[in-house]
Design an enzyme around this catalytic site. Structure first.
Site, PDB file in Angstrom:
ATOM      1  N   ALA A  87       0.866  -1.174   0.000  1.00 44.10           N
ATOM      2  CA  ALA A  87       0.000   0.000   0.000  1.00 44.10           C
ATOM      3  C   ALA A  87       0.906   1.228   0.000  1.00 44.10           C
ATOM      4  O   ALA A  87       2.053   1.161   0.445  1.00 44.10           O
ATOM      5  CB  ALA A  87      -0.890  -0.015   1.230  1.00 44.10           C
ATOM      6  N   GLY A  89       0.801  -5.081   1.141  1.00 42.44           N
ATOM      7  CA  GLY A  89      -0.397  -5.194   0.313  1.00 42.44           C
ATOM      8  C   GLY A  89      -0.122  -5.804  -1.058  1.00 42.44           C
ATOM      9  O   GLY A  89      -1.024  -6.362  -1.682  1.00 42.44           O
ATOM     10  N   GLU A 102      -0.251  -9.435  -0.514  1.00 41.65           N
ATOM     11  CA  GLU A 102      -1.660  -9.761  -0.273  1.00 41.65           C
ATOM     12  C   GLU A 102      -2.470  -9.726  -1.572  1.00 41.65           C
ATOM     13  O   GLU A 102      -3.356 -10.554  -1.793  1.00 41.65           O
ATOM     14  CB  GLU A 102      -2.240  -8.786   0.759  1.00 41.65           C
ATOM     15  CG  GLU A 102      -1.594  -8.985   2.124  1.00 41.65           C
ATOM     16  CD  GLU A 102      -1.976  -7.933   3.140  1.00 41.65           C
ATOM     17  OE1 GLU A 102      -1.949  -6.728   2.781  1.00 41.65           O
ATOM     18  OE2 GLU A 102      -2.315  -8.298   4.278  1.00 41.65           O
ATOM     19  N   GLU A 142       4.902  -4.976   7.260  1.00 39.87           N
ATOM     20  CA  GLU A 142       4.117  -3.977   7.996  1.00 39.87           C
ATOM     21  C   GLU A 142       4.621  -3.751   9.411  1.00 39.87           C
ATOM     22  O   GLU A 142       4.576  -2.639   9.942  1.00 39.87           O
ATOM     23  CB  GLU A 142       2.631  -4.391   8.044  1.00 39.87           C
ATOM     24  CG  GLU A 142       1.882  -4.223   6.731  1.00 39.87           C
ATOM     25  CD  GLU A 142       1.943  -5.454   5.843  1.00 39.87           C
ATOM     26  OE1 GLU A 142       2.820  -6.316   6.071  1.00 39.87           O
ATOM     27  OE2 GLU A 142       1.110  -5.550   4.919  1.00 39.87           O
TER      28      GLU A 142
HETATM   29  C1  HXC Z   1       5.106   4.441  -1.240  1.00 39.33           C
HETATM   30  C2  HXC Z   1       7.079   3.501  -1.922  1.00 39.33           C
HETATM   31  C3  HXC Z   1       6.694   2.253  -1.384  1.00 39.33           C
HETATM   32  C4  HXC Z   1       5.429   2.163  -0.748  1.00 39.33           C
HETATM   33  C5  HXC Z   1       8.653   2.048  -2.253  1.00 39.33           C
HETATM   34  N1  HXC Z   1       8.281   3.323  -2.459  1.00 39.33           N
HETATM   35  N2  HXC Z   1       7.715   1.373  -1.596  1.00 39.33           N
HETATM   36  N3  HXC Z   1       6.278   4.573  -1.850  1.00 39.33           N
HETATM   37  N4  HXC Z   1       4.676   3.270  -0.723  1.00 39.33           N
HETATM   38  N5  HXC Z   1       4.975   1.023  -0.232  1.00 39.33           N
HETATM   39  C6  HXC Z   1       9.038   4.371  -3.154  1.00 39.33           C
HETATM   40  C7  HXC Z   1      10.222   4.883  -2.336  1.00 39.33           C
HETATM   41  O1  HXC Z   1       9.775   5.847  -1.415  1.00 39.33           O
HETATM   42  C8  HXC Z   1      11.082   5.460  -3.415  1.00 39.33           C
HETATM   43  O2  HXC Z   1      10.565   6.680  -3.854  1.00 39.33           O
HETATM   44  C9  HXC Z   1      10.880   4.509  -4.562  1.00 39.33           C
HETATM   45  O3  HXC Z   1       9.647   3.840  -4.317  1.00 39.33           O
HETATM   46  C10 HXC Z   1      11.969   3.465  -4.657  1.00 39.33           C
HETATM   47  O4  HXC Z   1      12.112   2.829  -3.409  1.00 39.33           O
HETATM   48  P1  HXC Z   1      13.522   2.605  -2.691  1.00 39.33           P
HETATM   49  O5  HXC Z   1      13.261   2.327  -1.262  1.00 39.33           O
HETATM   50  O6  HXC Z   1      14.443   3.725  -3.002  1.00 39.33           O
HETATM   51  O7  HXC Z   1      14.036   1.283  -3.429  1.00 39.33           O
HETATM   52  P2  HXC Z   1      14.976   0.139  -2.873  1.00 39.33           P
HETATM   53  O8  HXC Z   1      16.106   0.732  -2.072  1.00 39.33           O
HETATM   54  O9  HXC Z   1      15.299  -0.725  -4.031  1.00 39.33           O
HETATM   55  O10 HXC Z   1      14.100  -0.685  -1.833  1.00 39.33           O
HETATM   56  C11 HXC Z   1      12.974  -1.381  -2.290  1.00 39.33           C
HETATM   57  C12 HXC Z   1      12.066  -1.780  -1.098  1.00 39.33           C
HETATM   58  C13 HXC Z   1      11.719  -0.534  -0.281  1.00 39.33           C
HETATM   59  C14 HXC Z   1      12.800  -2.803  -0.230  1.00 39.33           C
HETATM   60  C15 HXC Z   1      10.839  -2.441  -1.692  1.00 39.33           C
HETATM   61  O11 HXC Z   1      11.243   0.478  -1.157  1.00 39.33           O
HETATM   62  C16 HXC Z   1      10.704  -0.760   0.774  1.00 39.33           C
HETATM   63  O12 HXC Z   1      11.000  -1.330   1.834  1.00 39.33           O
HETATM   64  N6  HXC Z   1       9.452  -0.312   0.551  1.00 39.33           N
HETATM   65  C17 HXC Z   1       8.387  -0.386   1.490  1.00 39.33           C
HETATM   66  C18 HXC Z   1       7.826  -1.765   1.535  1.00 39.33           C
HETATM   67  C19 HXC Z   1       6.704  -1.882   2.571  1.00 39.33           C
HETATM   68  O13 HXC Z   1       6.921  -1.517   3.745  1.00 39.33           O
HETATM   69  N7  HXC Z   1       5.528  -2.306   2.156  1.00 39.33           N
HETATM   70  C20 HXC Z   1       4.391  -2.440   3.022  1.00 39.33           C
HETATM   71  C21 HXC Z   1       3.586  -1.187   2.979  1.00 39.33           C
HETATM   72  S1  HXC Z   1       2.296  -1.223   4.185  1.00 39.33           S
HETATM   73  P3  HXC Z   1      11.251   8.099  -3.506  1.00 39.33           P
HETATM   74  O14 HXC Z   1      10.551   9.050  -4.418  1.00 39.33           O
HETATM   75  O15 HXC Z   1      10.968   8.341  -2.068  1.00 39.33           O
HETATM   76  O16 HXC Z   1      12.715   7.913  -3.795  1.00 39.33           O
HETATM   77  C22 HXC Z   1       1.092  -2.137   3.472  1.00 39.33           C
HETATM   78  C23 HXC Z   1      -0.117  -2.240   4.328  1.00 39.33           C
HETATM   79  C24 HXC Z   1      -1.239  -2.861   3.620  1.00 39.33           C
HETATM   80  O17 HXC Z   1       1.173  -2.614   2.391  1.00 39.33           O
HETATM   81  C25 HXC Z   1      -2.471  -2.549   4.385  1.00 39.33           C
HETATM   82  C26 HXC Z   1      -3.621  -3.391   3.979  1.00 39.33           C
HETATM   83  C27 HXC Z   1      -3.879  -3.413   2.567  1.00 39.33           C
END
Ligand code: HXC
Length: 256
Positions: free
Chosen positions: A68, A111, A114, A134
């Site tokens: 998400a 997400g 999921e 998460e």
């Molecule tokens: C918004 C995101 C994002 C996310 C990545 N980006 N994941 N933006 N929401 N979930 C953005 C980053 O901010 C960045 O943009 C760009 O994508 C590239 O990401 P990087 O982190 O620079 O890439 P990398 O170093 O290769 O790392 C990849 C990654 C990491 C390991 C996937 O991005 C990461 O940990 N992302 C978050 C993953 C996560 O926590 N997902 C769960 C979300 S909560 P900018 O412009 O800032 O450089 C969820 C809850 C669901 O899903 C609820 C119920 C449906």
């Protein structure tokens, strides 16, 4: 309708496969509200299209979907997530009766993992990875990570994934039964489309009934239970029930 967050086109020799590619490359296909809305819309269109017999969902770039959209969620509070339409589009995909294949090309996190699990078949590219990070954000999975994941990979692995936030790779996902095939990255989408074509060549009535029958075993409304549980706390009977228990008396419910 013109889409800005996804790419949509029919594929297969007979144009009978509905293909959807998540298309927010820069944010690793983070599932913002607009994207989920477009995804629901595209799925509905394919559901209505009499020529389409199966659907393939994949992501552009190095992610299937990184979860998400955290930037969108950051400012939300309980009243907003509880009262508003937060996540309201998320389960729409489970209402689609046509078989859906997730071709997971890279990160499938939170997400994103999921979403893949809401599809019927998951193929993984060699670079795919799956995770429920998460916990790292101080929250928990909300769209199947705590429900579908343990049903698929078992309790220990699901607990480990959700409690540590660690990712598993394509081979580990295969071993755990989360995906049914691991494919070289460049073949992933073609193979998914081929499988979708095969499914689409059968009776649509039979494939939908087959999907429904299997989902009867796999889908429960348990993720809805969480919000329904919260909802009980707005009711007199919940208070009465618990007060009665503590006071060791019989509850007097008023159905309110
Ligand atoms: C918004 C995101 C994002 C996310 C990545 N980006 N994941 N933006 N929401 N979930 C953005 C980053 O901010 C960045 O943009 C760009 O994508 C590239 O990401 P990087 O982190 O620079 O890439 P990398 O170093 O290769 O790392 C990849 C990654 C990491 C390991 C996937 O991005 C990461 O940990 N992302 C978050 C993953 C996560 O926590 N997902 C769960 C979300 S909560 P900018 O412009 O800032 O450089 C969820 C809850 C669901 O899903 C609820 C119920 C449906």
């Amino acid at each position: 309708k013109t889409y800005t967050q996804i790419l949509v086109e029919k594929r297969g020799e007979k144009n009978n496969v509905g293909f959807i590619q998540l298309n927010r490359r820069k944010s690793l296909n983070a599932l913002c509200e607009e994207l989920m809305l477009e995804l629901s819309h595209a799925l509905d269109e394919y559901e209505k299209d009499k020529n389409v017999g199966a659907i393939v969902i994949t992501g552009i770039g190095k992610a299937f979907a990184a979860g998400a959209d955290i930037k969108e969620m950051e400012g939300l509070d309980f009243t907003k997530v509880y009262g508003g339409d937060f996540l309201s589009n998320w389960t729409h995909i489970t209402k689609i009766t046509k078989p859906i294949i997730a071709a997971v090309n890279g990160f499938a996190l939170g997400g994103g993992c999921e979403l893949a699990m809401m599809c019927d078949i998951i193929y993984a590219g060699e670079k795919a990875s799956f995770g429920q990070p998460e916990i790292i954000l101080g929250t928990i999975p909300g769209a199947g990570g705590t429900q579908r994941l343990p049903r698929v990979v078992g309790k220990s692995m699901a607990m480990e994934m959700c409690l540590t936030g660690d990712r598993v790779n394509a081979q580990q996902a295969l071993q755990a039964g989360l995906v049914s095939k691991v494919l070289p990255d460049e073949q992933l989408v073609d193979e998914a489309v081929k499988t979708a074509e095969k499914i689409a060549s059968y009776s649509k009535v039979a494939t939908s009934m087959c999907k429904e029958a299997i989902n009867t075993a796999y889908e429960t409304s348990s993720e809805r239970m969480v919000s329904t549980l919260k909802e009980t706390f707005t009711r007199n009977d919940r208070r009465e029930g618990m007060s009665a228990f503590v006071a060791k008396r019989k509850p007097e419910f008023t159905d309110s």
